[in-house]
Design an enzyme around this catalytic site. Sequence first.
Site, short mmCIF file in Angstrom:
data_model
loop_
_atom_site.label_atom_id
_atom_site.label_comp_id
_atom_site.label_asym_id
_atom_site.label_seq_id
_atom_site.Cartn_x
_atom_site.Cartn_y
_atom_site.Cartn_z
N SER A 44 0.97 -1.15 0.14
CA SER A 44 -0.10 0.12 0.10
C SER A 44 0.64 1.26 0.05
O SER A 44 0.34 2.19 -0.38
CB SER A 44 -0.83 0.08 1.26
OG SER A 44 -0.26 0.03 2.49
N ASN A 110 4.22 -5.35 5.75
CA ASN A 110 2.95 -6.05 6.07
C ASN A 110 3.48 -7.42 6.81
O ASN A 110 2.61 -8.11 7.67
CB ASN A 110 2.09 -6.55 5.15
CG ASN A 110 1.40 -5.10 4.59
OD1 ASN A 110 0.92 -4.51 5.61
ND2 ASN A 110 1.22 -5.06 3.44
N ASP A 194 -5.07 7.03 9.69
CA ASP A 194 -4.76 5.96 10.19
C ASP A 194 -3.20 5.62 10.87
O ASP A 194 -3.06 4.68 11.53
CB ASP A 194 -4.95 4.98 9.07
CG ASP A 194 -4.03 4.82 7.96
OD1 ASP A 194 -3.17 5.76 8.05
OD2 ASP A 194 -4.09 4.11 7.05
#
Length: 221
Positions: A44, A110, A194
Amino acid sequence: MKHSLNSNRRHFSLGLLAALALGPASAAYAQGKAAPVVLVVGDSLSAEYGLKRGSGWVALTEERLKGEKVPARVVNASVSGDTTSGGRSRLPALLKQHQPAVVVIELGGNDALRGLPLNMTRDNLTAMARAAKAAGARVLLLGMEMPPNYGAKYGQEFRELFATVAREEKAALVPFFLKGVADGADPLALFQSDRIHPNEKAQPMMRDTVWPELRKLVVAG
Protein backbone atom coordinates in the site's frame (compact mmCIF):
# COMPACT_ATOMS: atom_id res chain seq x y z
CA MET A 1 20.66 14.43 -52.20
CA LYS A 2 24.21 14.03 -50.94
CA HIS A 3 23.85 17.18 -48.83
CA SER A 4 20.62 15.86 -47.33
CA LEU A 5 22.26 12.51 -46.53
CA ASN A 6 25.19 14.18 -44.82
CA SER A 7 22.85 16.44 -42.86
CA ASN A 8 20.81 13.48 -41.65
CA ARG A 9 23.95 11.66 -40.58
CA ARG A 10 25.15 14.74 -38.72
CA HIS A 11 21.83 15.10 -36.87
CA PHE A 12 21.85 11.42 -35.96
CA SER A 13 25.43 11.63 -34.70
CA LEU A 14 24.67 14.69 -32.56
CA GLY A 15 21.63 12.97 -31.11
CA LEU A 16 23.60 9.85 -30.34
CA LEU A 17 26.36 11.84 -28.64
CA ALA A 18 23.78 13.60 -26.48
CA ALA A 19 22.28 10.29 -25.51
CA LEU A 20 25.68 8.83 -24.66
CA ALA A 21 26.27 11.75 -22.34
CA LEU A 22 23.24 10.63 -20.34
CA GLY A 23 24.28 6.98 -20.21
CA PRO A 24 23.90 3.63 -22.00
CA ALA A 25 20.13 3.48 -21.49
CA SER A 26 19.65 6.80 -23.23
CA ALA A 27 21.96 5.77 -26.05
CA ALA A 28 19.96 2.62 -26.66
CA TYR A 29 16.74 4.60 -26.62
CA ALA A 30 18.16 7.05 -29.18
CA GLN A 31 18.86 4.13 -31.52
CA GLY A 32 15.22 3.12 -31.55
CA LYS A 33 15.11 0.56 -28.75
CA ALA A 34 12.21 0.53 -26.33
CA ALA A 35 12.66 2.53 -23.14
CA PRO A 36 13.67 0.28 -20.22
CA VAL A 37 10.95 -0.70 -17.78
CA VAL A 38 11.18 0.00 -14.07
CA LEU A 39 8.92 -2.49 -12.30
CA VAL A 40 7.79 -1.56 -8.78
CA VAL A 41 6.51 -4.47 -6.72
CA GLY A 42 5.21 -3.14 -3.43
CA ASP A 43 2.34 -2.85 -0.99
CA SER A 44 0.00 0.00 0.00
CA LEU A 45 2.94 2.38 0.49
CA SER A 46 3.48 2.23 -3.27
CA ALA A 47 -0.11 1.58 -4.40
CA GLU A 48 -1.37 5.10 -3.58
CA TYR A 49 -3.57 3.89 -0.73
CA GLY A 50 -5.74 6.78 0.45
CA LEU A 51 -4.22 9.15 -2.11
CA LYS A 52 -5.55 10.66 -5.31
CA ARG A 53 -4.32 8.89 -8.41
CA GLY A 54 -1.02 10.14 -9.71
CA SER A 55 0.13 11.68 -6.43
CA GLY A 56 2.08 8.72 -5.03
CA TRP A 57 5.84 8.43 -4.98
CA VAL A 58 5.90 5.99 -7.92
CA ALA A 59 4.02 8.40 -10.19
CA LEU A 60 6.24 11.26 -8.99
CA THR A 61 9.30 9.17 -9.81
CA GLU A 62 8.11 8.65 -13.37
CA GLU A 63 7.63 12.42 -13.66
CA ARG A 64 11.18 12.95 -12.40
CA LEU A 65 12.55 10.50 -14.96
CA LYS A 66 10.77 12.38 -17.74
CA GLY A 67 11.85 15.75 -16.35
CA GLU A 68 15.49 14.71 -16.33
CA LYS A 69 15.12 13.11 -19.76
CA VAL A 70 16.03 9.67 -18.46
CA PRO A 71 14.20 7.29 -20.80
CA ALA A 72 12.30 4.74 -18.76
CA ARG A 73 8.75 3.51 -18.37
CA VAL A 74 7.50 2.80 -14.87
CA VAL A 75 5.09 -0.06 -14.19
CA ASN A 76 3.53 0.02 -10.74
CA ALA A 77 2.55 -3.53 -9.81
CA SER A 78 1.98 -2.75 -6.13
CA VAL A 79 -0.97 -4.23 -4.24
CA SER A 80 -2.29 -2.90 -0.94
CA GLY A 81 -1.87 -5.41 1.85
CA ASP A 82 0.69 -7.48 -0.04
CA THR A 83 3.39 -9.45 1.76
CA THR A 84 6.70 -10.80 0.54
CA SER A 85 4.98 -14.15 -0.05
CA GLY A 86 2.43 -12.47 -2.29
CA GLY A 87 5.11 -10.54 -4.14
CA ARG A 88 7.16 -13.68 -4.63
CA SER A 89 4.19 -15.53 -6.14
CA ARG A 90 3.29 -12.63 -8.45
CA LEU A 91 6.78 -11.78 -9.65
CA PRO A 92 7.40 -14.51 -12.28
CA ALA A 93 4.37 -13.47 -14.35
CA LEU A 94 5.30 -9.78 -14.00
CA LEU A 95 8.86 -10.45 -15.17
CA LYS A 96 7.60 -12.35 -18.17
CA GLN A 97 5.02 -9.71 -19.08
CA HIS A 98 7.09 -6.54 -18.64
CA GLN A 99 10.71 -7.73 -19.08
CA PRO A 100 11.97 -4.99 -16.76
CA ALA A 101 15.47 -3.56 -16.68
CA VAL A 102 15.06 -2.64 -13.01
CA VAL A 103 12.90 -4.21 -10.31
CA VAL A 104 12.14 -2.18 -7.18
CA ILE A 105 11.02 -4.38 -4.27
CA GLU A 106 9.07 -2.52 -1.58
CA LEU A 107 7.73 -5.31 0.60
CA GLY A 108 8.15 -6.61 4.14
CA GLY A 109 6.23 -4.14 6.25
CA ASN A 110 3.05 -6.20 6.22
CA ASP A 111 5.03 -9.31 7.11
CA ALA A 112 6.13 -7.62 10.32
CA LEU A 113 2.69 -6.21 11.10
CA ARG A 114 1.28 -9.73 10.83
CA GLY A 115 4.02 -11.22 12.97
CA LEU A 116 5.35 -13.48 10.22
CA PRO A 117 8.73 -15.16 10.80
CA LEU A 118 11.69 -12.99 9.84
CA ASN A 119 13.45 -15.88 8.12
CA MET A 120 10.44 -16.30 5.83
CA THR A 121 10.56 -12.61 4.91
CA ARG A 122 14.28 -12.86 4.21
CA ASP A 123 13.85 -16.00 2.11
CA ASN A 124 11.07 -14.42 0.05
CA LEU A 125 13.07 -11.25 -0.62
CA THR A 126 16.08 -13.35 -1.59
CA ALA A 127 13.99 -15.42 -3.99
CA MET A 128 12.54 -12.27 -5.56
CA ALA A 129 15.96 -10.70 -6.03
CA ARG A 130 17.31 -13.88 -7.62
CA ALA A 131 14.33 -14.23 -9.95
CA ALA A 132 14.68 -10.62 -11.08
CA LYS A 133 18.41 -11.01 -11.71
CA ALA A 134 17.85 -14.27 -13.58
CA ALA A 135 15.48 -12.35 -15.86
CA GLY A 136 18.21 -9.81 -16.58
CA ALA A 137 17.00 -7.04 -14.26
CA ARG A 138 18.89 -4.99 -11.72
CA VAL A 139 17.34 -4.95 -8.24
CA LEU A 140 16.64 -2.14 -5.79
CA LEU A 141 15.48 -3.16 -2.33
CA LEU A 142 13.62 -0.63 -0.17
CA GLY A 143 14.28 -1.29 3.49
CA MET A 144 11.80 -0.71 6.29
CA GLU A 145 11.93 -0.27 10.04
CA MET A 146 9.43 -1.10 12.76
CA PRO A 147 8.22 1.26 15.53
CA PRO A 148 9.97 0.97 18.92
CA ASN A 149 6.98 -0.80 20.48
CA TYR A 150 7.90 -3.93 18.53
CA GLY A 151 10.99 -4.28 20.71
CA ALA A 152 14.60 -3.31 20.12
CA LYS A 153 15.79 -6.82 19.22
CA TYR A 154 13.02 -7.47 16.72
CA GLY A 155 13.43 -4.01 15.22
CA GLN A 156 17.15 -4.48 14.71
CA GLU A 157 16.77 -7.93 13.17
CA PHE A 158 14.03 -6.71 10.85
CA ARG A 159 16.11 -3.75 9.71
CA GLU A 160 19.19 -5.88 9.16
CA LEU A 161 17.47 -8.50 7.02
CA PHE A 162 17.13 -5.99 4.16
CA ALA A 163 20.85 -5.17 4.33
CA THR A 164 21.68 -8.88 4.44
CA VAL A 165 19.63 -9.68 1.33
CA ALA A 166 21.04 -6.68 -0.54
CA ARG A 167 24.61 -7.63 0.33
CA GLU A 168 24.25 -11.32 -0.49
CA GLU A 169 22.36 -10.73 -3.73
CA LYS A 170 24.40 -7.68 -4.78
CA ALA A 171 21.27 -5.58 -4.96
CA ALA A 172 21.07 -1.83 -4.48
CA LEU A 173 19.55 -0.76 -1.16
CA VAL A 174 17.66 2.17 0.29
CA PRO A 175 18.14 1.40 4.02
CA PHE A 176 14.96 3.10 5.21
CA PHE A 177 12.24 3.90 2.68
CA LEU A 178 10.38 6.23 5.10
CA LYS A 179 13.44 8.20 6.18
CA GLY A 180 12.43 11.75 7.02
CA VAL A 181 8.77 10.71 7.11
CA ALA A 182 8.43 8.22 9.95
CA ASP A 183 11.42 9.52 11.91
CA GLY A 184 10.81 13.25 11.51
CA ALA A 185 10.28 15.78 14.28
CA ASP A 186 6.51 15.55 13.85
CA PRO A 187 5.92 12.31 11.92
CA LEU A 188 2.16 12.34 12.41
CA ALA A 189 2.01 15.45 10.22
CA LEU A 190 3.10 13.29 7.29
CA PHE A 191 0.66 10.43 7.82
CA GLN A 192 -2.97 9.85 7.03
CA SER A 193 -5.48 9.54 9.86
CA ASP A 194 -4.73 5.79 10.22
CA ARG A 195 -1.16 6.72 11.30
CA ILE A 196 0.16 3.98 9.03
CA HIS A 197 0.09 5.35 5.49
CA PRO A 198 2.03 8.48 4.49
CA ASN A 199 -0.09 11.35 3.18
CA GLU A 200 0.31 13.32 -0.02
CA LYS A 201 2.84 15.73 1.51
CA ALA A 202 5.14 12.81 2.27
CA GLN A 203 5.20 11.39 -1.26
CA PRO A 204 7.85 13.75 -2.72
CA MET A 205 10.09 12.92 0.25
CA MET A 206 9.69 9.19 -0.42
CA ARG A 207 10.49 9.75 -4.09
CA ASP A 208 13.61 11.73 -3.17
CA THR A 209 14.77 8.97 -0.84
CA VAL A 210 14.53 6.37 -3.59
CA TRP A 211 15.69 8.55 -6.49
CA PRO A 212 19.51 8.51 -6.16
CA GLU A 213 19.78 4.72 -6.13
CA LEU A 214 17.09 4.22 -8.75
CA ARG A 215 18.58 6.70 -11.19
CA LYS A 216 21.96 4.99 -11.02
CA LEU A 217 20.37 1.65 -11.92
CA VAL A 218 18.35 3.07 -14.81
CA VAL A 219 21.18 4.98 -16.48
CA ALA A 220 23.55 2.05 -15.97
CA GLY A 221 21.49 0.04 -18.43
